[in-house]
Design a protein around this motif. Sequence first.
Motif, PDB file in Angstrom:
ATOM      1  N   ASP A 171       0.857  -1.184   0.000  1.00  0.00           N
ATOM      2  CA  ASP A 171       0.000   0.000   0.000  1.00  0.00           C
ATOM      3  C   ASP A 171       0.891   1.231   0.000  1.00  0.00           C
ATOM      4  O   ASP A 171       1.434   1.630   1.031  1.00  0.00           O
ATOM      5  CB  ASP A 171      -0.915  -0.008   1.225  1.00  0.00           C
ATOM      6  CG  ASP A 171      -1.918   1.150   1.207  1.00  0.00           C
ATOM      7  OD1 ASP A 171      -1.793   2.038   0.322  1.00  0.00           O
ATOM      8  OD2 ASP A 171      -2.813   1.169   2.067  1.00  0.00           O
ATOM      9  N   ALA A 172       1.056   1.831  -1.173  1.00  0.00           N
ATOM     10  CA  ALA A 172       1.961   2.970  -1.326  1.00  0.00           C
ATOM     11  C   ALA A 172       1.467   4.209  -0.594  1.00  0.00           C
ATOM     12  O   ALA A 172       2.222   5.163  -0.408  1.00  0.00           O
ATOM     13  CB  ALA A 172       2.149   3.286  -2.804  1.00  0.00           C
ATOM     14  N   ASP A 197       5.604   2.414   7.832  1.00  0.00           N
ATOM     15  CA  ASP A 197       4.712   1.273   7.639  1.00  0.00           C
ATOM     16  C   ASP A 197       5.084   0.497   6.373  1.00  0.00           C
ATOM     17  O   ASP A 197       4.993  -0.733   6.341  1.00  0.00           O
ATOM     18  CB  ASP A 197       3.256   1.741   7.550  1.00  0.00           C
ATOM     19  CG  ASP A 197       2.751   2.296   8.868  1.00  0.00           C
ATOM     20  OD1 ASP A 197       3.379   2.016   9.904  1.00  0.00           O
ATOM     21  OD2 ASP A 197       1.727   3.014   8.863  1.00  0.00           O
ATOM     22  N   ARG A 198       5.477   1.234   5.336  1.00  0.00           N
ATOM     23  CA  ARG A 198       5.910   0.556   4.119  1.00  0.00           C
ATOM     24  C   ARG A 198       7.152  -0.286   4.386  1.00  0.00           C
ATOM     25  O   ARG A 198       7.279  -1.410   3.908  1.00  0.00           O
ATOM     26  CB  ARG A 198       6.198   1.570   3.006  1.00  0.00           C
ATOM     27  CG  ARG A 198       4.992   2.444   2.642  1.00  0.00           C
ATOM     28  CD  ARG A 198       5.037   2.975   1.233  1.00  0.00           C
ATOM     29  NE  ARG A 198       6.191   3.757   0.881  1.00  0.00           N
ATOM     30  CZ  ARG A 198       6.336   5.062   1.110  1.00  0.00           C
ATOM     31  NH1 ARG A 198       5.385   5.735   1.748  1.00  0.00           N
ATOM     32  NH2 ARG A 198       7.411   5.706   0.719  1.00  0.00           N
ATOM     33  N   ALA A 199       8.065   0.260   5.179  1.00  0.00           N
ATOM     34  CA  ALA A 199       9.284  -0.465   5.520  1.00  0.00           C
ATOM     35  C   ALA A 199       8.958  -1.732   6.289  1.00  0.00           C
ATOM     36  O   ALA A 199       9.542  -2.801   6.042  1.00  0.00           O
ATOM     37  CB  ALA A 199      10.226   0.420   6.329  1.00  0.00           C
ATOM     38  N   SER A 200       8.020  -1.639   7.225  1.00  0.00           N
ATOM     39  CA  SER A 200       7.648  -2.793   8.037  1.00  0.00           C
ATOM     40  C   SER A 200       7.021  -3.883   7.177  1.00  0.00           C
ATOM     41  O   SER A 200       7.357  -5.072   7.309  1.00  0.00           O
ATOM     42  CB  SER A 200       6.675  -2.366   9.139  1.00  0.00           C
ATOM     43  OG  SER A 200       6.248  -3.480   9.885  1.00  0.00           O
ATOM     44  N   LEU A 231       7.336  -4.323   3.895  1.00  0.00           N
ATOM     45  CA  LEU A 231       8.304  -4.857   2.936  1.00  0.00           C
ATOM     46  C   LEU A 231       9.247  -5.847   3.618  1.00  0.00           C
ATOM     47  O   LEU A 231       9.583  -6.886   3.044  1.00  0.00           O
ATOM     48  CB  LEU A 231       9.102  -3.715   2.306  1.00  0.00           C
ATOM     49  CG  LEU A 231      10.057  -4.108   1.185  1.00  0.00           C
ATOM     50  CD1 LEU A 231       9.309  -4.808   0.060  1.00  0.00           C
ATOM     51  CD2 LEU A 231      10.787  -2.883   0.651  1.00  0.00           C
ATOM     52  N   LYS A 232       9.658  -5.532   4.851  1.00  0.00           N
ATOM     53  CA  LYS A 232      10.514  -6.458   5.587  1.00  0.00           C
ATOM     54  C   LYS A 232       9.791  -7.787   5.799  1.00  0.00           C
ATOM     55  O   LYS A 232      10.373  -8.864   5.641  1.00  0.00           O
ATOM     56  CB  LYS A 232      10.909  -5.855   6.926  1.00  0.00           C
ATOM     57  CG  LYS A 232      11.818  -6.753   7.749  1.00  0.00           C
ATOM     58  CD  LYS A 232      12.204  -6.105   9.064  1.00  0.00           C
ATOM     59  CE  LYS A 232      13.106  -7.052   9.878  1.00  0.00           C
ATOM     60  NZ  LYS A 232      13.482  -6.462  11.176  1.00  0.00           N
ATOM     61  N   HIS A 283       5.841   2.066  -7.055  1.00  0.00           N
ATOM     62  CA  HIS A 283       5.011   2.991  -6.274  1.00  0.00           C
ATOM     63  C   HIS A 283       5.419   2.980  -4.801  1.00  0.00           C
ATOM     64  O   HIS A 283       5.445   4.010  -4.142  1.00  0.00           O
ATOM     65  CB  HIS A 283       3.540   2.608  -6.398  1.00  0.00           C
ATOM     66  CG  HIS A 283       2.970   2.868  -7.752  1.00  0.00           C
ATOM     67  ND1 HIS A 283       1.822   2.258  -8.205  1.00  0.00           N
ATOM     68  CD2 HIS A 283       3.394   3.662  -8.777  1.00  0.00           C
ATOM     69  CE1 HIS A 283       1.555   2.676  -9.440  1.00  0.00           C
ATOM     70  NE2 HIS A 283       2.511   3.516  -9.800  1.00  0.00           N
ATOM     71  N   TYR A 284       5.737   1.817  -4.309  1.00  0.00           N
ATOM     72  CA  TYR A 284       6.074   1.660  -2.907  1.00  0.00           C
ATOM     73  C   TYR A 284       7.362   2.390  -2.561  1.00  0.00           C
ATOM     74  O   TYR A 284       7.544   2.882  -1.449  1.00  0.00           O
ATOM     75  CB  TYR A 284       6.233   0.168  -2.621  1.00  0.00           C
ATOM     76  CG  TYR A 284       5.826  -0.261  -1.237  1.00  0.00           C
ATOM     77  CD1 TYR A 284       4.506  -0.136  -0.810  1.00  0.00           C
ATOM     78  CD2 TYR A 284       6.742  -0.829  -0.360  1.00  0.00           C
ATOM     79  CE1 TYR A 284       4.116  -0.555   0.436  1.00  0.00           C
ATOM     80  CE2 TYR A 284       6.363  -1.254   0.895  1.00  0.00           C
ATOM     81  CZ  TYR A 284       5.055  -1.114   1.289  1.00  0.00           C
ATOM     82  OH  TYR A 284       4.656  -1.536   2.532  1.00  0.00           O
TER      83      TYR A 284
END
Length: 426
Positions: free
Chosen positions: A231-232, A238-241, A243-244, A316-317
């Motif tokens: 969700d970009a 939150d994106r980092a979390s 993706l990890k 996008h992310y």
Amino acid sequence: MSDVVRTDESSAESESELAVVVEPEGLLVAGDQSSVQMFLDKLRFNAVSAIEVAGVDSQSLAGTAALAAGLAAMGAQHGTFVRLAPESVDLMKKFHVIPGNPGFNRMMVADAAGKFRGQMQWQQASLAGTRALSIQLTVAVIALQTAIAETTHAVERVEGKVDAILNLAKASVIGDVVGHHQSLKRTVHTLDETGKLPSADWDSIAPLGPNLEVVVEKLRAHIRLTVEGFDAAKPVQDRASYLKKAVEDNRLGETLELLVIAEDSLYLWQRLRIERVRQTEPENLELVIATARQMLAEHLNADGELLRRGRTELAHYAAIKPLEIVRWMSSGQLKRDIVQLREDLDSFATARRSQVQGWQDHEDPGIGDALAELGNHFKTLGGSALALGSRGVDAGAAGLGFLGRKIKQVTEPGKEKAPSFEDRRG
């Protein structure tokens, strides 16, 4: 019905016949070696890099009974199988480099100088019965054989992790996917060398087909579900979390690799199934060939969509919003995970021959630009901060603009005042 091409332009000094079967999977080109090479040169000239050639020779060990039968049906001892990007096929049909109409075609190819003379003119000829079936068999076998470019890297990557990946994909009942792959490779190798498929060999691997179909679909579903979770719009932390979690917990990269192995296993099994039916139930051969080719087409569509969606979501992310620059630059894990996933998608694309399939032909150019930048312009600045280069990683590819001008202000806040709202707008 197959399209076979033969060349027909009269020349008393040099006449050579060329046959070409035009199918959705590619072109089967047959004739004497010089004529085939001449035609390939013309294809490369028109298609540039969007072409892959796999050698087929009825006199070599690689020429199994099925391949040799296909060349014999075309009246040749030498041939090649050529994959072309779909748009290249349309263009070359338009300019008569390959025939535009279905069916068996032929022409005489060369003049005294050994070159095609003027505009190619394909002459349609008849091809039916066992000759037509031999052609279909040949195309199916080569398409299955060349669908996956390479699996060595994938096998090395998933070694020791297969059970965990299958558990994540809810496919733990499938069993040893890598072991099945090795067993199928050995059986196919024996078939290619001897032209024989003993009943004992077939009986040992016959049950694998349905299980492999299940694991392919489950692995693909797991990848799709993970990608859909990107969700970009969420904040960078939150994106980092997420993706990890996708990279480390959901093992997205390893799942892509295992999907390649499972698909290659299924294609090996289909080759053996076709040979088994050819030997024992020839009346059902045409149906089995058709179902194998339909499966290949469905897999290509599904994998192409998977790759396009993954690339789009990742681009996008990874987009940097102006007010996120400090958090972005302090998140080394995010950068590493984004670069890792980009490499995983690239590896999947290579294994599935995405260039020649034309999967990215209509992709927003900004997506390719964004992903090309990832990892290429991370370099040390002042020991700990990172410069992101002169081009943007946003999918819109508008360039860093404001970020490029203000990056030192952000990384060295004591030397420059923070940008005003008007600066951010500009």
